[in-house]
Write an enzyme that holds these catalytic residues in place. Sequence first.
Site, PDB file in Angstrom:
ATOM      1  N   SER A 179       4.128  -9.889  -3.478  1.00 23.73           N
ATOM      2  CA  SER A 179       4.199 -11.347  -3.605  1.00 23.73           C
ATOM      3  C   SER A 179       2.854 -11.979  -3.264  1.00 23.73           C
ATOM      4  CB  SER A 179       5.287 -11.910  -2.690  1.00 23.73           C
ATOM      5  OG  SER A 179       4.836 -11.934  -1.342  1.00 23.73           O
ATOM      6  N   SER A 180       2.701 -13.227  -3.662  1.00 21.92           N
ATOM      7  CA  SER A 180       1.447 -13.927  -3.343  1.00 21.92           C
ATOM      8  C   SER A 180       1.296 -14.094  -1.834  1.00 21.92           C
ATOM      9  CB  SER A 180       1.374 -15.276  -4.079  1.00 21.92           C
ATOM     10  OG  SER A 180       2.618 -15.933  -4.059  1.00 21.92           O
TER      11      SER A 180
ATOM     12  N   ASP B  25      13.257  -4.823  -1.396  1.00 23.67           N
ATOM     13  CA  ASP B  25      12.869  -5.040   0.000  1.00 23.67           C
ATOM     14  C   ASP B  25      13.454  -3.954   0.897  1.00 23.67           C
ATOM     15  OD1 ASP B  25      11.569  -6.350   2.056  1.00 23.67           O
ATOM     16  OD2 ASP B  25      13.176  -7.792   2.397  1.00 23.67           O
TER      17      ASP B  25
ATOM     18  N   SER C 114      12.287 -15.689  -1.365  1.00 22.89           N
ATOM     19  CA  SER C 114      10.891 -15.347  -1.067  1.00 22.89           C
ATOM     20  C   SER C 114       9.920 -15.646  -2.220  1.00 22.89           C
ATOM     21  CB  SER C 114      10.783 -13.874  -0.645  1.00 22.89           C
ATOM     22  OG  SER C 114      11.528 -13.647   0.530  1.00 22.89           O
TER      23      SER C 114
ATOM     24  N   LEU D 285      13.725  -0.973 -23.196  1.00 23.91           N
ATOM     25  CA  LEU D 285      13.630  -1.856 -22.035  1.00 23.91           C
ATOM     26  C   LEU D 285      12.230  -2.501 -21.909  1.00 23.91           C
ATOM     27  CD1 LEU D 285      14.911  -2.614 -19.191  1.00 23.91           C
ATOM     28  CD2 LEU D 285      13.755  -0.567 -18.340  1.00 23.91           C
TER      29      LEU D 285
ATOM     30  N   HIS E 108       6.939   2.971   1.353  1.00 23.06           N
ATOM     31  CA  HIS E 108       6.460   2.500   0.049  1.00 23.06           C
ATOM     32  C   HIS E 108       6.452   3.641  -0.971  1.00 23.06           C
ATOM     33  CE1 HIS E 108       5.733  -1.388   1.686  1.00 23.06           C
ATOM     34  NE2 HIS E 108       4.741  -1.014   2.471  1.00 23.06           N
TER      35      HIS E 108
ATOM     36  N   ARG F 183      11.259  -0.837   6.789  1.00 20.13           N
ATOM     37  CA  ARG F 183      12.345  -0.497   7.714  1.00 20.13           C
ATOM     38  C   ARG F 183      12.911   0.897   7.440  1.00 20.13           C
ATOM     39  NH1 ARG F 183      15.531  -5.633   6.506  1.00 20.13           N
ATOM     40  NH2 ARG F 183      13.881  -5.808   4.940  1.00 20.13           N
TER      41      ARG F 183
HETATM   42  C1  IPE Z   1       9.453  -9.979  -0.891  1.00 15.81           C
HETATM   43  O1  IPE Z   1       9.591  -9.162   0.210  1.00 15.81           O
HETATM   44  C2  IPE Z   1       8.348  -9.495  -1.767  1.00 15.81           C
HETATM   45  C3  IPE Z   1       8.509  -8.170  -2.371  1.00 15.81           C
HETATM   46  C4  IPE Z   1       9.538  -7.373  -2.277  1.00 15.81           C
HETATM   47  C5  IPE Z   1       7.419  -7.756  -3.175  1.00 15.81           C
HETATM   48  P1  IPE Z   1       8.974  -9.561   1.630  1.00 15.81           P
HETATM   49  O2  IPE Z   1       9.390  -8.501   2.562  1.00 15.81           O
HETATM   50  O3  IPE Z   1       7.521  -9.802   1.505  1.00 15.81           O
HETATM   51  O4  IPE Z   1       9.711 -10.940   1.926  1.00 15.81           O
HETATM   52  P2  IPE Z   1       9.820 -11.804   3.252  1.00 15.81           P
HETATM   53  O5  IPE Z   1       8.431 -12.070   3.704  1.00 15.81           O
HETATM   54  O6  IPE Z   1      10.579 -10.988   4.262  1.00 15.81           O
HETATM   55  O7  IPE Z   1      10.560 -13.023   2.836  1.00 15.81           O
HETATM   56  C1  IPE Z   2       9.141  -4.365   0.232  1.00 15.93           C
HETATM   57  O1  IPE Z   2       9.411  -3.704   1.417  1.00 15.93           O
HETATM   58  C2  IPE Z   2       7.853  -3.894  -0.399  1.00 15.93           C
HETATM   59  C3  IPE Z   2       6.791  -4.914  -0.437  1.00 15.93           C
HETATM   60  C4  IPE Z   2       6.868  -6.140  -0.009  1.00 15.93           C
HETATM   61  C5  IPE Z   2       5.545  -4.480  -1.020  1.00 15.93           C
HETATM   62  P1  IPE Z   2       8.842  -4.232   2.799  1.00 15.93           P
HETATM   63  O2  IPE Z   2       7.505  -3.606   3.009  1.00 15.93           O
HETATM   64  O3  IPE Z   2       8.869  -5.702   2.848  1.00 15.93           O
HETATM   65  O4  IPE Z   2       9.874  -3.613   3.804  1.00 15.93           O
HETATM   66  P2  IPE Z   2      10.442  -4.292   5.127  1.00 15.93           P
HETATM   67  O5  IPE Z   2      11.029  -5.609   4.743  1.00 15.93           O
HETATM   68  O6  IPE Z   2       9.289  -4.435   6.058  1.00 15.93           O
HETATM   69  O7  IPE Z   2      11.456  -3.322   5.620  1.00 15.93           O
HETATM   70 MG    MG Z   3      10.268  -7.027   3.510  1.00 13.30          MG
END
Ligand code: IPE
Ligand code: IPE
Ligand code: MG
Length: 253
Positions: A67-68, A22, A198, A133, A39, A26
């Site tokens: 995620s879903s 995550d 999450s 792995l 990304h 940001r």
């Molecule tokens: C969780 O991150 C899913 C992935 C990293 C793929 P999110 O950024 O989507 O989670 P929430 O919505 O802040 O909980």
């Molecule tokens: C996780 O990073 C990647 C995915 C959920 C695909 P985020 O895109 O959720 O990054 P933040 O939480 O907005 O910083």
């Molecule tokens: Mg996030």
Amino acid sequence: MPNDTINCAEPANPRHIAIIMDGNGRWAQKRLLPRAFGHQAGVKAVKKIVEYCAEQKVEVLSLFAFSSENWRRPEEEVSLLMSLFMATLQREINNLDRNNIRLRFIGDRSAFPSPLQKKMAEGESQTETNDALTLVVAINYGGHWDICQASQKVLDKIMSGQLDSTKISEQLINQHLSTTDLPDPDLFIRTGGEQRVSNFMLWQLAYTEMYFTPTLWPDFNQKALAEAIKSFKSRQRRFGHTGEQILNKSVTL
Ligand code: IPE
Ligand code: IPE
Ligand code: MG
């Protein structure tokens, strides 16, 4: 589910590390860049972490990639993520194969465009017999989905007479989850500062050690992972026993 013997002598390395990657958005925003850059930087971090886990002889690395619930993001970001998965697979499958890494996907892949589904299946079959792995990529994955799909499979077996309805057990449910042949995660890591699960591997995380770090995923490197593993090794896992039982003798769980 714990089924190993606890060895008190030497803290063991985690066999299975599960990571919520995550903080990509940001990371980009901090640099006044569009989220897409975050990304892309996130994919580079994945490469380094996979290499390190292979070097450290970690058996399974599970990465939460989509995620879903991530379908709720703006359409533009979702489609960028889909293109990034496709491009990364096209580029990396041979590399993973050369490094004897087995690639696996968990999640509901029926929602993806068919070229992506095809590439995923190719990646899995090409690397199927690799035995270093195992890299598990959770994509359109949710812990609720996993438990639902397992329940559906169990119910289908009951309805067709292959299974007795009185035979439902934790082991049976476990056998029908998408992670069926894998050990449960020993160490869970979430980058990006949030302290929540999450909807990641809800069933499988029952006894996993949790590690949260404010480091944003694109900045998470080998040193940061070594730090998380060090923290894991300093913990006493009790699985319901007392601390004394763990210290005084080997306990069979
Ligand atoms: C969780 O991150 C899913 C992935 C990293 C793929 P999110 O950024 O989507 O989670 P929430 O919505 O802040 O909980
Ligand atoms: C996780 O990073 C990647 C995915 C959920 C695909 P985020 O895109 O959720 O990054 P933040 O939480 O907005 O910083
Ligand atoms: Mg996030």
